[in-house]
Design a protein around this motif. Structure first.
Motif, PDB file in Angstrom:
ATOM      1  N   LEU A 328     -50.111 -38.984  30.932  1.00  0.00           N
ATOM      2  CA  LEU A 328     -50.051 -39.805  31.404  1.00  0.00           C
ATOM      3  C   LEU A 328     -49.965 -40.005  32.150  1.00  0.00           C
ATOM      4  N   ASN A 329     -49.938 -41.080  33.340  1.00  0.00           N
ATOM      5  CA  ASN A 329     -49.556 -41.023  34.416  1.00  0.00           C
ATOM      6  C   ASN A 329     -50.051 -42.812  35.513  1.00  0.00           C
ATOM      7  N   GLU A 330     -49.812 -42.594  36.184  1.00  0.00           N
ATOM      8  CA  GLU A 330     -49.703 -43.861  36.616  1.00  0.00           C
ATOM      9  C   GLU A 330     -51.500 -44.505  36.739  1.00  0.00           C
ATOM     10  N   GLN A 331     -52.825 -44.061  36.830  1.00  0.00           N
ATOM     11  CA  GLN A 331     -53.596 -43.735  37.056  1.00  0.00           C
ATOM     12  C   GLN A 331     -54.265 -44.376  35.253  1.00  0.00           C
ATOM     13  N   THR A 332     -53.805 -43.373  34.524  1.00  0.00           N
ATOM     14  CA  THR A 332     -54.130 -43.386  33.205  1.00  0.00           C
ATOM     15  C   THR A 332     -53.496 -44.482  32.208  1.00  0.00           C
TER      16      THR A 332
END
Length: 375
Positions: A328-332
């Motif tokens: 999980l991160n901003e891109q995903t």
């Protein structure tokens, strides 16, 4: 082997196929060959059966004939569960897949009637009882055998599992196995997280694997929905040992894999747009492109449904784990939201609330990118 092989070649012609199929005695003799101990003969017999089942004019004749011969079930299960001949396993799988696709009643019978007894292969031609086969373990065993050597065969067996989940009895046969469906889930989980559509693959891989991915994710989604529905009340009301469903409900590597599949599909979508402009005047090219888009849309729908259900169950601890592992991160998260909204708004909103507790900054950034999520 030679005789059945010749019949298989002849059956490719419609008139001869009808003649072979209407011969009741020959039909019974051919079905008995499924109990043969010789792999080449079994392969030719399976090829002949698949040829006949693929002819709409006579398919029902063979479906009815097979339904009236319980021994076919046991012989097919014996082959799937014990053979190491990949070519034979693939062809038998294609026969089972075709049967289940043609006749739901026969599929239901094979799901329920795992207790039929039949005469099996024997060296001295003396009757030999086959084990009490169940369809799901046999399909899984065959899938494991063909997995590394034959991608098309794996596709076939995953589609058989998918067909089983189209009826309640099939789902129950999977999730109410003695291991609670753990073997099925483990195999499918391993395929998605460690084999299909991996980080070091080019995005175009999703085009090649779209059908097998759709089947695998469809079965996972059906298992997830069934287990969560059946077991949650038991967990809340008692202190019994947690069922298998609790081990897979909040699995971050699987969520990461689902998002990666969506990311790859976005890349393929952009390529498709460019290709469509180049081939705008080519009718055949456009037809092929539309078919590709159709299969990708099916895969996307299945992927989004499973992802939304899993996101809705995440806790702060699971989310922190996902952030730490990089799933999980901003891109995903942006990719997930882009594909899930607006259809799965409730799931996204539920996940965003949990994400605020785990990472307020990331949650705020996502709200800015997706204004519809703001209260």
């Amino acid at each position: 082997e030679i005789c059945v092989g010749i019949l298989g070649n002849m059956a490719c012609f419609q008139d001869i196929c009808m003649s072979i199929s209407k011969d009741e005695h020959l039909g019974q003799v051919l079905l008995q060959r499924l109990c043969d101990s010789d792999s080449p003969t079994l392969l030719e017999t399976s090829r002949l059966l698949l040829t006949c089942l693929s002819q709409p004019e006579v398919a029902n004749v063979w479906v009815e004939r097979i339904r009236e011969n319980p021994s076919v079930y046991d012989c097919v299960c014996f082959i799937m569960s014990s053979s190491t001949n990949v070519e034979l396993l693939v062809k038998v799988g294609e026969v089972v897949d075709k049967l289940f696709d043609l006749d739901e009643e026969l599929m239901l019978n094979w799901i329920k009637n795992g207790t039929c007894r039949a005469v099996g292969p024997s060296v001295d031609d003396s009757p030999e009882e086959l084990p009490d086969f169940k369809i799901v373990p046999c399909v899984l065993e065959a899938a494991k055998q063909v997995r590394s050597d034959n991608p098309e065969g794996l596709d076939v067996y995953m589609h058989i599992l998918q067909l089983l989940t189209t009826v309640d009895e099939g789902i129950q046969a999977i999730v109410q196995a003695p291991d609670g469906g753990k073997e099925t889930w483990s195999l499918l989980y391993d395929l998605v997280c460690h084999e299909l559509c991996q980080p070091d693959d080019p995005p175009i891989i999703v085009q090649e694997q779209k059908t097998v991915l759709a089947s695998v994710l469809s079965v996972l989604s059906a298992m997830f929905a069934s287990q969560t529905e059946q077991e949650y009340n038991k967990i809340r009301k008692s202190n019994v040992k947690l069922p298998f469903s609790c081990y897979f409900i909040l699995d971050m590597p699987l969520i990461g894999s689902l998002i990666r599949i969506l990311q790859y599909m976005e890349g393929c979508g952009k390529s498709s747009v460019d290709n469509s402009k180049e081939s705008e005047q080519q009718e055949t090219g456009r037809a092929d492109l539309n078919e590709e888009d159709f299969h990708l849309k099916i895969l996307k729908d299945i992927c989004c449904e499973l992802l939304s259900n899993m996101l809705q169950e995440l806790t702060k601890e699971n989310t922190l784990e996902g952030l730490h592992q990089g799933h999980l991160n901003e891109q995903t998260c942006s990719c997930a939201f882009q594909n899930l909204l607006p259809l799965y708004f409730a799931s996204v909103e539920s996940f965003l609330e949990v994400l605020r507790e785990a990472d307020q900054t990331l949650a705020d950034n996502l709200e800015k990118r997706f204004p519809s999520l703001k209260v």
